[in-house]
Design a protein around this motif. Structure first.
Motif, short mmCIF file in Angstrom:
data_model
loop_
_atom_site.label_atom_id
_atom_site.label_comp_id
_atom_site.label_asym_id
_atom_site.label_seq_id
_atom_site.Cartn_x
_atom_site.Cartn_y
_atom_site.Cartn_z
N VAL A 108 -6.22 6.10 -10.35
CA VAL A 108 -7.33 5.22 -10.72
C VAL A 108 -6.87 4.16 -11.70
O VAL A 108 -7.19 2.97 -11.56
CB VAL A 108 -8.50 6.05 -11.31
CG1 VAL A 108 -9.53 5.16 -11.98
CG2 VAL A 108 -9.16 6.87 -10.21
N ASN A 109 -6.10 4.55 -12.69
CA ASN A 109 -5.65 3.57 -13.68
C ASN A 109 -4.65 2.58 -13.10
O ASN A 109 -4.64 1.41 -13.50
CB ASN A 109 -5.09 4.28 -14.91
CG ASN A 109 -6.20 4.77 -15.79
OD1 ASN A 109 -7.08 4.02 -16.15
ND2 ASN A 109 -6.19 6.05 -16.09
N SER A 110 -3.83 3.01 -12.16
CA SER A 110 -2.92 2.04 -11.53
C SER A 110 -3.70 1.05 -10.68
O SER A 110 -3.38 -0.13 -10.64
CB SER A 110 -1.86 2.76 -10.69
OG SER A 110 -2.43 3.36 -9.56
N GLN A 112 -5.77 -4.36 -10.02
CA GLN A 112 -6.91 -5.25 -9.89
C GLN A 112 -6.89 -6.31 -10.98
O GLN A 112 -7.16 -7.47 -10.74
CB GLN A 112 -8.22 -4.45 -9.95
CG GLN A 112 -9.46 -5.32 -9.83
CD GLN A 112 -9.54 -6.07 -8.51
OE1 GLN A 112 -9.25 -5.52 -7.46
NE2 GLN A 112 -9.90 -7.34 -8.56
N MET A 113 -6.53 -5.89 -12.19
CA MET A 113 -6.44 -6.83 -13.31
C MET A 113 -5.35 -7.86 -13.03
O MET A 113 -5.54 -9.05 -13.24
CB MET A 113 -6.15 -6.08 -14.62
CG MET A 113 -6.00 -6.99 -15.81
SD MET A 113 -7.47 -7.92 -16.22
CE MET A 113 -8.44 -6.66 -16.97
N SER A 146 -6.60 -10.26 -10.40
CA SER A 146 -7.59 -11.18 -10.96
C SER A 146 -6.90 -12.27 -11.79
O SER A 146 -7.27 -13.45 -11.71
CB SER A 146 -8.60 -10.43 -11.84
OG SER A 146 -9.29 -9.49 -11.06
N MET A 147 -5.92 -11.89 -12.58
CA MET A 147 -5.20 -12.87 -13.40
C MET A 147 -4.44 -13.86 -12.52
O MET A 147 -4.41 -15.05 -12.80
CB MET A 147 -4.24 -12.17 -14.37
CG MET A 147 -4.94 -11.29 -15.40
SD MET A 147 -6.10 -12.18 -16.43
CE MET A 147 -4.97 -13.05 -17.46
N LEU A 148 -3.84 -13.37 -11.45
CA LEU A 148 -3.13 -14.25 -10.53
C LEU A 148 -4.10 -15.24 -9.89
O LEU A 148 -3.82 -16.44 -9.81
CB LEU A 148 -2.42 -13.42 -9.45
CG LEU A 148 -1.72 -14.22 -8.35
CD1 LEU A 148 -0.58 -15.05 -8.93
CD2 LEU A 148 -1.21 -13.29 -7.26
N CYS A 149 -5.24 -14.75 -9.45
CA CYS A 149 -6.24 -15.64 -8.84
C CYS A 149 -6.70 -16.70 -9.82
O CYS A 149 -6.82 -17.88 -9.46
CB CYS A 149 -7.43 -14.83 -8.33
SG CYS A 149 -7.05 -13.81 -6.90
N LEU A 150 -6.98 -16.29 -11.04
CA LEU A 150 -7.42 -17.26 -12.05
C LEU A 150 -6.34 -18.30 -12.34
O LEU A 150 -6.63 -19.50 -12.46
CB LEU A 150 -7.79 -16.55 -13.35
CG LEU A 150 -9.14 -15.82 -13.34
CD1 LEU A 150 -9.31 -15.02 -14.62
CD2 LEU A 150 -10.28 -16.81 -13.18
#
Length: 134
Positions: free
Chosen positions: A104-106, A111-112, A115-119
């Motif tokens: 779950v943590n991986s 996901q983080m 998200s950072m790459l997309c931003l």
């Protein structure tokens, strides 16, 4: 959590089987009598004096002194809680919890990162798009 629910169901079933009079309370003597029946075979291990976990459960149910005459009665809810807290959890269950936590943590970490790459791509492409429009 599923293991605890299964233990609660098992404890309730044992209590209900021993509570023939449906009084909602039992003593250790009543549970010992139930253990001698075909339906109470699972209780026999609970009464084993060499089993320290179960001895602690009985001590808690009987008030800790063990000298009560007659033994105090315990309710279904008290029995279920004592049973669940004294029941040994399988070693592989702990391993399953650790592995699940890691997965779950991986996934959260990935996901983080996504998200950072997309931003960052949005911020990089935005000025380029504005320049191409003008």
């Amino acid at each position: 959590i599923r293991q605890h629910e299964a233990l609660r169901i098992q404890a309730g079933t044992l209590f209900d089987g021993a509570d023939e009079q449906r009084s909602g309370s039992l003593s250790r003597l009543e549970m010992e009598a139930f253990a001698q029946t075909a339906g109470g075979a699972d209780v026999q291990d609970l009464l084993n004096p060499t089993n320290p976990g179960w001895n602690g459960m009985w001590s808690a149910l009987e008030g800790g002194d063990g000298d009560a005459t007659p033994p105090p009665k315990f309710t279904r809810a008290t029995w279920v809680e004592a049973y669940v807290s004294a029941a040994p959890l399988p070693d592989d269950l702990t391993l399953d919890h650790v592995v699940a936590w890691l997965v779950v943590n991986s996934m959260r970490s990935e996901q983080m990162q996504w998200s950072m790459l997309c931003l960052s791509l949005i911020h990089i492409s935005e000025p380029t798009r504005l320049l191409s429009i003008s």
